[in-house]
Design a protein around this motif. Sequence first.
Motif, mmCIF file in Angstrom:
data_model
loop_
_atom_site.group_PDB
_atom_site.id
_atom_site.type_symbol
_atom_site.label_atom_id
_atom_site.label_comp_id
_atom_site.label_asym_id
_atom_site.label_seq_id
_atom_site.Cartn_x
_atom_site.Cartn_y
_atom_site.Cartn_z
ATOM 1 N N ASN A 175 -21.651 2.563 -8.244
ATOM 2 C CA ASN A 175 -20.256 2.806 -8.615
ATOM 3 C C ASN A 175 -19.350 2.822 -7.388
ATOM 4 N N LEU A 176 -19.866 3.363 -6.290
ATOM 5 C CA LEU A 176 -19.100 3.348 -5.048
ATOM 6 C C LEU A 176 -18.869 1.914 -4.579
ATOM 7 N N LEU A 205 -18.777 -0.732 -6.470
ATOM 8 C CA LEU A 205 -17.831 -1.368 -7.384
ATOM 9 C C LEU A 205 -16.398 -0.974 -7.041
ATOM 10 N N VAL A 206 -16.183 0.306 -6.758
ATOM 11 C CA VAL A 206 -14.835 0.780 -6.435
ATOM 12 C C VAL A 206 -14.312 0.114 -5.161
ATOM 13 N N PHE A 207 -15.146 0.059 -4.122
ATOM 14 C CA PHE A 207 -14.718 -0.563 -2.873
ATOM 15 C C PHE A 207 -14.511 -2.072 -3.045
ATOM 16 N N VAL A 258 -13.527 -3.618 -5.843
ATOM 17 C CA VAL A 258 -12.262 -3.801 -6.551
ATOM 18 C C VAL A 258 -11.087 -3.526 -5.608
ATOM 19 N N GLY A 259 -11.234 -2.469 -4.781
ATOM 20 C CA GLY A 259 -10.195 -2.175 -3.802
ATOM 21 C C GLY A 259 -9.990 -3.320 -2.829
ATOM 22 N N ILE A 287 -17.911 -8.079 -7.203
ATOM 23 C CA ILE A 287 -17.591 -7.181 -8.319
ATOM 24 C C ILE A 287 -18.550 -7.418 -9.477
ATOM 25 N N TRP A 341 -21.992 -5.828 -8.806
ATOM 26 C CA TRP A 341 -22.064 -4.392 -9.071
ATOM 27 C C TRP A 341 -22.055 -4.098 -10.570
#
Length: 244
Positions: free
Chosen positions: A88-89, A91-93, A95-96, A163, A166
Amino acid sequence: MTNQPNKFDPQIITDRKEYISLFDNFEGNKQEVFKQILDIRKFEIELYWKRTTFFWTIIGSVIAGYFIVFSKTDSNQNSLKILFSLSNLGLVFSVGWYFANRGAKFWQVNWEKHVDIMEDDIIGPLYKTTINKEYYRKKFFHLLSPFPFSVSKINQVLNVVLIGFWVIIIMDLFMSNLTIELSSIESYYSFYSLLGLATFISLFSLFAFTQTGINNLFKKEKQLKSTEINFEKRGLKQTPKTNE
């Protein structure tokens, strides 16, 4: 009674003469303006690659950590929590990073448009005059010849691929460890088939959507790239006077 335009509202510029007129009251000269545009454009490109290095470093560390934990996991709850957290970390990075890439591309295109409009009167059409891309597009299978790929577009496609990577990892964690029966889904989809499909789409996207200029892969008629003038000039907020 008609509403008069507010001089503090943004000014939309869609004409080259209107754009040039913005600098009529400038005390310097066009050469100074053009030099400033080139400097800012260069600065934005430098920032682009610095951001890319930052995100690749963070995401690469997360990927390494994920597979280190995965290789040593014995399916206990703590290991699954770590894997799920890392995925999840990541994926967040990712997307960021995708949003940062698009933001950086916006400013890069912004200053390139400034260069396109200003350069004619300063140095001539230097940046607008490029090698004929259509000639080199016919040489894709000449492995040692140049080809009009866009480096920034490749970066964005790889970002989207990451993305998807992940998302597949997270889906696999769910499907492999949820107690709910998912046999009806698993009969059609598996981790390997999803990964294979994602790989094929990724490779196709790298070829189809990363060429410089307008994407012509699915168009019969070839179109030359042109610069569309579409700027807006920010208005100035008037500070209300206070009674002393």
